[in-house]
Design a protein around this motif. Structure first.
Motif: not given
Length: 345
Positions: A89-115
């Motif tokens: 349930r997104i923000r208690d408002r609507y249902d959405a199919s979302v990905p799953t956190v399965v392990g330690t989250v980490a940022r492998r490289k910059s995401v938007f910096v080149d843009d």
């Protein structure tokens, strides 16, 4: 920004039809490989040109290089499985199919910096870059690893801070964190939501903003708004603590909303991005309607701290409508700017 009442958008602008299906959230790309990279950059240049020609003062990428304001950042993190999806349930408002956190989250490289670096090369105007806030990120996932919303939010705050520092180094003038979840989970906002946001902006020397709105103009959001009564007082819950926080700018929704304008008094001293454009309608505001909203806001925020803005992103709108709204925002701000300069003489 030395200009009085500098205008900006809250975030997304519609994508061109050759890049993605228009008026659609999470729209798949129509291009692939090198053609997609080139197409995204072309769309970014187009969005920049549309903002500049409309008279927008603080420009952005219009989120042309991302499918969604939250999930595109998450896609670049390890520890999140996009194949293993769950319905939440997104923000208690609507249902959405979302990905799953399965392990330690980490940022492998910059995401938007080149843009961001690419955008910086295209313009001398001040640029603003939007990132999802920690609380809104955890609300767009299923967590099977940390099993604690707070713990995951702190982890995301660290990764967002890494990204934000690199965006600042790339020449971004304002980094905005999008936190629509602040309008829903009030206890968590005050217990740890604002604290995790401050962790995300730790050490930044550029200006920082938090954008808190009532969402895109999609049916789930407009239906929710109908249940909120004659006065929308959600901001009342988070503003007192935000006023004491280190965030520089607070972005909020005002146009065609039932938010009592006097709630802005609760963040007195902060710069305020006042939403003077309704993104939930195809009707283009008149400059005078925009000016009227800004005049009302001036009772509660000093003129040198008022930044006219849109209520939210405009990705679901037709491009012609969004362009008209940008022009109305600029023209409305110009009316009030002229009134203020006349009053000073």
């Amino acid at each position: 920004m030395n200009k009085l009442l500098p205008t900006s958008t809250a975030g997304s602008l519609p994508k061109p039809t050759w890049l993605a299906q228009p008026e659609t959230l999470w729209s798949p790309w129509k291009l692939h490989g090198d053609a997609l990279l080139e197409g995204k950059q072309d769309a970014l240049c187009l969005a920049l040109q549309e903002q500049s020609s409309a008279g927008i003062d603080i420009v952005s990428d219009g989120e042309q290089t991302r499918q969604h304001f939250v999930t595109t950042f998450i896609e670049h993190l390890s520890g999140v499985d996009f194949e293993n999806r769950q319905t939440v349930r997104i923000r208690d408002r609507y249902d959405a199919s979302v990905p799953t956190v399965v392990g330690t989250v980490a940022r492998r490289k910059s995401v938007f910096v080149d843009d961001a670096r690419f955008l910086r090369k295209q313009t001398r105007q001040p640029i603003k870059w939007a990132l999802p806030g920690p609380m809104t990120m955890i609300d767009t996932l299923y967590d099977s690893h940390y099993k604690s919303r707070e713990k995951l939010a702190w982890e995301f705050a660290v990764l967002l801070n890494q990204e934000a520092r690199e965006l600042e180094a790339a020449g971004v003038d304002i980094i905005q964190f999008d936190e629509p979840a602040f309008n829903v989970f009030f206890d968590e906002v005050n217990d740890w939501g604002i604290a995790t946001l401050e962790r995300a902006l730790e050490g930044l020397k550029c200006e920082t903003a938090v954008h808190i709105c009532y969402g895109y103009g999609i049916k789930a959001n407009t239906d929710w708004k109908k249940t909120l009564g004659t006065e929308w007082r959600q901001y009342e819950k988070a503003f007192p603590k935000l006023q004491k926080s280190s965030i520089d700018i607070v972005s909020l929704e005002c146009q065609n909303s039932r938010v009592p304008m006097d709630l802005i008094e609760l963040i007195r001293g902060k710069k305020v991005m006042v939403g003077a454009i309704d993104v939930a309608t195809h009707a283009v505001e008149t400059p005078e309607a925009v000016a009227d909203t800004l005049r009302k806001a001036l009772a509660f925020v000093d003129a040198d701290k008022l930044y006219p803005c849109t209520n939210c992103g405009m990705a679901p709108l037709p491009r012609s409508v969004a362009q008209g709204k940008l022009r109305a925002l600029s023209a409305g701000a110009a009316i009030v700017r002229q009134e203020l300069s006349g009053a000073d003489q």
